[in-house]
Design an enzyme around this catalytic site. Sequence first.
Site, PDB file in Angstrom:
ATOM      1  N   ASP A 102     -16.644  -9.506  10.954  1.00  0.00           N
ATOM      2  CA  ASP A 102     -16.097 -10.820  11.285  1.00  0.00           C
ATOM      3  C   ASP A 102     -14.570 -10.784  11.445  1.00  0.00           C
ATOM      4  O   ASP A 102     -13.917  -9.791  11.140  1.00  0.00           O
ATOM      5  CB  ASP A 102     -16.575 -11.900  10.291  1.00  0.00           C
ATOM      6  CG  ASP A 102     -16.210 -11.614   8.856  1.00  0.00           C
ATOM      7  OD1 ASP A 102     -17.128 -11.464   8.050  1.00  0.00           O
ATOM      8  OD2 ASP A 102     -15.003 -11.535   8.553  1.00  0.00           O
ATOM      9  N   TYR A 103     -14.053 -11.876  11.948  1.00  0.00           N
ATOM     10  CA  TYR A 103     -12.654 -12.000  12.373  1.00  0.00           C
ATOM     11  C   TYR A 103     -11.665 -11.469  11.331  1.00  0.00           C
ATOM     12  O   TYR A 103     -10.705 -10.776  11.659  1.00  0.00           O
ATOM     13  CB  TYR A 103     -12.389 -13.479  12.674  1.00  0.00           C
ATOM     14  CG  TYR A 103     -11.044 -13.793  13.272  1.00  0.00           C
ATOM     15  CD1 TYR A 103     -10.778 -13.532  14.616  1.00  0.00           C
ATOM     16  CD2 TYR A 103     -10.047 -14.381  12.494  1.00  0.00           C
ATOM     17  CE1 TYR A 103      -9.542 -13.840  15.183  1.00  0.00           C
ATOM     18  CE2 TYR A 103      -8.809 -14.692  13.050  1.00  0.00           C
ATOM     19  CZ  TYR A 103      -8.558 -14.417  14.394  1.00  0.00           C
ATOM     20  OH  TYR A 103      -7.341 -14.718  14.939  1.00  0.00           O
TER      21      TYR A 103
END
Length: 241
Positions: A102-103
């Site tokens: 994820d980011y």
Amino acid sequence: MERLQKVIAQAGVASRRKAEELILEGRVTVDGKVVKELGTKVSSNNKIEVNGIPLEREEPVYFLLYKPTGVISAVSDDKGRKVVTDFFPLIKERIYPIGRLDYDTSGVLLLTNDGDFANLLMHPKHEVDKVYIAKVKGIPTREQLKLLDRGIRLEDGLTAPAKTKLITLDKKKNTSIIQIIIHEGRNRQVRRMFEAIGCPVMKLKRERYGFLTVHGLKPGESRELTPHEVKQLRAQSQASK
């Protein structure tokens, strides 16, 4: 001669399972004829089209990226944010990430144009270890970590058993650093697991994927996997079926 669905997967169009669906739905033609038989074999001389678009048979390529934080694990983003394929401006093949980080998570991320290979590695039953180092708020008790080790119930179901290890703790700052090993790939899974025991993640890095690490790379740097590494990953995945 190779099976049609395998050729489609290797061209990076879709995973082998999705390629099989495309064939059954009559969306694939070989030499101008619709083919719905999954056992169909083709050679390099056959002209294959998927949804009316000629199949470009790319040579399979395999890369390891040290994904920095603040980057999307995708090939494009409708909000204009940086994506992992931006780190490969000179690569002509249509590569995409295997799974996701994820980011806000950094670390090992593999990219390829080989859909069959990607599908093999992503399937939870193949049990490729993913090793994360998490800095969390709070100092979990042994009992809390055992909840993760046994599998903890999240909103999308019970997680598979994990392996956890408390590496360091800071009583003054009330933080700790924990190693956790999982082999699933649910969205934001590690973060949600720690939230479930009341220890939210402050920083997260995937340190190892199978036997692969980011050793020798800086965030944003990448390298091509060796043929031996690709063979090893296949063997490791298939052995754990």
